[in-house]
Write a protein that holds these residues in place. Sequence first.
Motif, PDB file in Angstrom:
ATOM      1  N   ASP A  53       0.863  -1.178   0.000  1.00 59.75           N
ATOM      2  CA  ASP A  53       0.000   0.000   0.000  1.00 59.75           C
ATOM      3  C   ASP A  53       0.902   1.230   0.000  1.00 59.75           C
ATOM      4  O   ASP A  53       1.714   1.403   0.910  1.00 59.75           O
ATOM      5  CB  ASP A  53      -0.883  -0.023   1.249  1.00 59.75           C
ATOM      6  CG  ASP A  53      -2.003   0.994   1.217  1.00 59.75           C
ATOM      7  OD1 ASP A  53      -1.769   2.131   0.757  1.00 59.75           O
ATOM      8  OD2 ASP A  53      -3.110   0.655   1.666  1.00 59.75           O
ATOM      9  N   ARG A  55      -0.138   4.485  -0.071  1.00 60.37           N
ATOM     10  CA  ARG A  55      -0.804   5.707   0.391  1.00 60.37           C
ATOM     11  C   ARG A  55      -0.083   6.288   1.606  1.00 60.37           C
ATOM     12  O   ARG A  55       0.749   5.619   2.219  1.00 60.37           O
ATOM     13  CB  ARG A  55      -2.263   5.407   0.753  1.00 60.37           C
ATOM     14  CG  ARG A  55      -3.079   4.948  -0.442  1.00 60.37           C
ATOM     15  CD  ARG A  55      -4.473   4.519  -0.068  1.00 60.37           C
ATOM     16  NE  ARG A  55      -4.411   3.442   0.910  1.00 60.37           N
ATOM     17  CZ  ARG A  55      -5.321   3.261   1.874  1.00 60.37           C
ATOM     18  NH1 ARG A  55      -6.350   4.069   1.984  1.00 60.37           N
ATOM     19  NH2 ARG A  55      -5.188   2.259   2.718  1.00 60.37           N
ATOM     20  N   TYR A  60      -3.786   5.229   5.165  1.00 61.42           N
ATOM     21  CA  TYR A  60      -3.603   3.830   5.545  1.00 61.42           C
ATOM     22  C   TYR A  60      -4.307   3.539   6.864  1.00 61.42           C
ATOM     23  O   TYR A  60      -4.938   2.503   7.030  1.00 61.42           O
ATOM     24  CB  TYR A  60      -2.107   3.517   5.643  1.00 61.42           C
ATOM     25  CG  TYR A  60      -1.795   2.075   5.937  1.00 61.42           C
ATOM     26  CD1 TYR A  60      -1.785   1.128   4.921  1.00 61.42           C
ATOM     27  CD2 TYR A  60      -1.498   1.663   7.233  1.00 61.42           C
ATOM     28  CE1 TYR A  60      -1.485  -0.209   5.197  1.00 61.42           C
ATOM     29  CE2 TYR A  60      -1.198   0.337   7.508  1.00 61.42           C
ATOM     30  CZ  TYR A  60      -1.195  -0.593   6.483  1.00 61.42           C
ATOM     31  OH  TYR A  60      -0.906  -1.907   6.753  1.00 61.42           O
ATOM     32  N   HIS A  64      -7.183  -0.336   5.273  1.00 62.82           N
ATOM     33  CA  HIS A  64      -6.255  -0.895   4.297  1.00 62.82           C
ATOM     34  C   HIS A  64      -6.604  -2.356   4.057  1.00 62.82           C
ATOM     35  O   HIS A  64      -7.365  -2.965   4.821  1.00 62.82           O
ATOM     36  CB  HIS A  64      -4.805  -0.757   4.785  1.00 62.82           C
ATOM     37  CG  HIS A  64      -4.587  -1.339   6.139  1.00 62.82           C
ATOM     38  ND1 HIS A  64      -4.796  -0.617   7.290  1.00 62.82           N
ATOM     39  CD2 HIS A  64      -4.227  -2.576   6.535  1.00 62.82           C
ATOM     40  CE1 HIS A  64      -4.544  -1.384   8.329  1.00 62.82           C
ATOM     41  NE2 HIS A  64      -4.198  -2.592   7.903  1.00 62.82           N
ATOM     42  N   HIS A  70       2.905  -1.470   4.311  1.00 65.02           N
ATOM     43  CA  HIS A  70       2.713  -0.033   4.094  1.00 65.02           C
ATOM     44  C   HIS A  70       4.052   0.645   3.844  1.00 65.02           C
ATOM     45  O   HIS A  70       4.905   0.712   4.737  1.00 65.02           O
ATOM     46  CB  HIS A  70       2.015   0.591   5.305  1.00 65.02           C
ATOM     47  CG  HIS A  70       1.765   2.046   5.122  1.00 65.02           C
ATOM     48  ND1 HIS A  70       2.134   2.981   6.048  1.00 65.02           N
ATOM     49  CD2 HIS A  70       1.198   2.727   4.099  1.00 65.02           C
ATOM     50  CE1 HIS A  70       1.798   4.185   5.607  1.00 65.02           C
ATOM     51  NE2 HIS A  70       1.230   4.048   4.431  1.00 65.02           N
ATOM     52  N   CYS A  95      -3.105   1.926  -4.073  1.00 61.90           N
ATOM     53  CA  CYS A  95      -3.245   3.270  -3.507  1.00 61.90           C
ATOM     54  C   CYS A  95      -4.751   3.531  -3.345  1.00 61.90           C
ATOM     55  O   CYS A  95      -5.529   2.585  -3.284  1.00 61.90           O
ATOM     56  CB  CYS A  95      -2.557   4.311  -4.384  1.00 61.90           C
ATOM     57  SG  CYS A  95      -3.256   4.474  -6.025  1.00 61.90           S
ATOM     58  N   LEU A 123      -7.939   1.128  -3.600  1.00 60.47           N
ATOM     59  CA  LEU A 123      -8.758   0.697  -2.476  1.00 60.47           C
ATOM     60  C   LEU A 123     -10.231   1.001  -2.729  1.00 60.47           C
ATOM     61  O   LEU A 123     -11.107   0.279  -2.259  1.00 60.47           O
ATOM     62  CB  LEU A 123      -8.282   1.357  -1.177  1.00 60.47           C
ATOM     63  CG  LEU A 123      -8.888   0.777   0.095  1.00 60.47           C
ATOM     64  CD1 LEU A 123      -8.403  -0.659   0.314  1.00 60.47           C
ATOM     65  CD2 LEU A 123      -8.557   1.619   1.291  1.00 60.47           C
ATOM     66  N   VAL A 133     -11.543  -4.995   4.372  1.00 56.71           N
ATOM     67  CA  VAL A 133     -10.683  -3.860   4.696  1.00 56.71           C
ATOM     68  C   VAL A 133     -10.447  -3.897   6.209  1.00 56.71           C
ATOM     69  O   VAL A 133     -11.359  -4.080   6.979  1.00 56.71           O
ATOM     70  CB  VAL A 133     -11.338  -2.519   4.294  1.00 56.71           C
ATOM     71  CG1 VAL A 133     -10.524  -1.334   4.775  1.00 56.71           C
ATOM     72  CG2 VAL A 133     -11.534  -2.458   2.794  1.00 56.71           C
TER      73      VAL A 133
END
Length: 138
Positions: A53, A55, A60, A64, A70, A95, A123, A133
């Motif tokens: 990920d 972001r 996050y 996520h 991350h 992202c 996402l 999630v």
Amino acid sequence: MEFLQQNWYWAALAVASGGWLLFDFARTQGDKSQLSPVEATLLINREDAVLVDVRDQGEYAKGHIPNARHIPLADLERRSSELEKFKDRPIVLCCASGNRSGAAVSALKKAGFEKLFQLRGGLFEWEKAGQPVSRKRK
């Protein structure tokens, strides 16, 4: 024929929207690096793909994909060594909407990674597809 003459605008709208769908389908068929949420899940389950990920921390923390690593995009080049041990596995970048993950793919290609994929729609599409999630902090 009379129906089409009286409702030409509906016919034009149908042709335009059909053309757009066909264009979008043709565009995504050529790019095998873009994965739908279902394709990404299959790659993770079948080939032990690593999910990253990219972001920022605030995004996050709000939610996520479970087990996603991350590494914010701004830190990716500096922290790409953390992914070295996964170089032989597929890496799926995620992202919020799919824009930053494209930049992450480019950065990791420069670092020598080859099996790179991008979660199409990010996402946003993942959640829309009903995928899980996590809101847990690591």
